[in-house]
Design a protein around this motif. Structure first.
Motif, PDB file in Angstrom:
ATOM      1  N   GLY A 213      41.897  27.336 -49.648  1.00  0.00           N
ATOM      2  CA  GLY A 213      41.672  27.800 -50.407  1.00  0.00           C
ATOM      3  C   GLY A 213      40.280  28.424 -51.124  1.00  0.00           C
ATOM      4  N   HIS A 214      39.944  29.493 -51.043  1.00  0.00           N
ATOM      5  CA  HIS A 214      38.675  30.149 -51.023  1.00  0.00           C
ATOM      6  C   HIS A 214      38.805  31.855 -52.384  1.00  0.00           C
ATOM      7  N   MET A 215      37.423  30.646 -53.454  1.00  0.00           N
ATOM      8  CA  MET A 215      37.324  32.003 -54.337  1.00  0.00           C
ATOM      9  C   MET A 215      36.309  32.561 -54.781  1.00  0.00           C
TER      10      MET A 215
ATOM     11  N   VAL B 114      39.490  36.015 -53.137  1.00  0.00           N
ATOM     12  CA  VAL B 114      40.407  35.067 -52.634  1.00  0.00           C
ATOM     13  C   VAL B 114      41.135  35.317 -51.428  1.00  0.00           C
TER      14      VAL B 114
ATOM     15  N   TRP C  49      44.542  30.748 -51.140  1.00  0.00           N
ATOM     16  CA  TRP C  49      44.582  30.904 -51.875  1.00  0.00           C
ATOM     17  C   TRP C  49      45.956  31.041 -52.601  1.00  0.00           C
TER      18      TRP C  49
END
Length: 182
Positions: A48-50, A61, A65
């Motif tokens: 997950g990237h944010m 996001v 994510w």
């Protein structure tokens, strides 16, 4: 092209001017390809990237994510990240955020987030700030990994260990643990 002025209702001539814009067009195409490669890497990442704005709002996001937190993109873009943090984790988050904003180092933090079904999700968040050339914070980037299962397993192991310790202390005789070959 530039058309010459009329003189006595006659056109004197036409002047054409050409400029080679091939390098600029190539650079724009390469930039677009680079952006597309980044988008694919970001969206297809298994982690997950944010991205969080300096004001603390979620601005980007990826799919991992969204799957992890069982939410839709439309429901999270623009909301404060703190809105999805469980109450017990908020003091830790805000204390860490103060440190993150003061430095350019990566920080790791365990948080409990609330997913779209109102269930807690224990995550490990690794984040750092991105600054522009004058030092102003542009955004914070974060990687989020689900450690819910790991924490539940650790809790069960601690419970089992405490149970075994209690049982051993209640036995009227001693226990000796040896290797299997003995």
């Amino acid at each position: 092209f530039i058309r010459a002025q009329k003189c006595d209702e006659r056109i004197i001539g036409t002047v054409y001017s050409f400029r080679d814009i091939t390098p600029r067009v190539r650079a724009e195409m390469q930039l677009q390809e680079s952006r597309e490669r980044f988008r694919v890497l970001f969206d297809q990442s298994p982690v997950g990237h944010m991205v969080i704005s300096p004001e603390g709002r979620i601005t980007e996001v990826n799919r991992a994510w969204l799957r992890l937190l069982k939410r839709s993109r439309e429901s999270v873009i623009g909301i404060p990240f703190s809105d999805i943090i469980h109450e017990e984790s908020k003091p830790r988050f805000f204390a860490c955020l103060t440190e993150v904003l003061k430095s350019d180092h990566k920080h790791s933090l365990e948080l409990v987030l609330i997913d779209g079904e109102n269930a807690p999700v224990t995550v490990l968040v690794d984040g750092n700030v991105i600054r522009n050339s004058d030092g102003t914070i542009v955004y914070m980037q974060c990687v989020i990994r689900d450690i819910t299962y790991q924490r539940k397993t650790e809790k069960r192991l601690r419970w089992t260990e405490s149970l075994l310790t209690e049982i051993v202390s209640m036995l009227p005789f001693g226990i000796c643990v040896t290797r299997g070959a003995d």
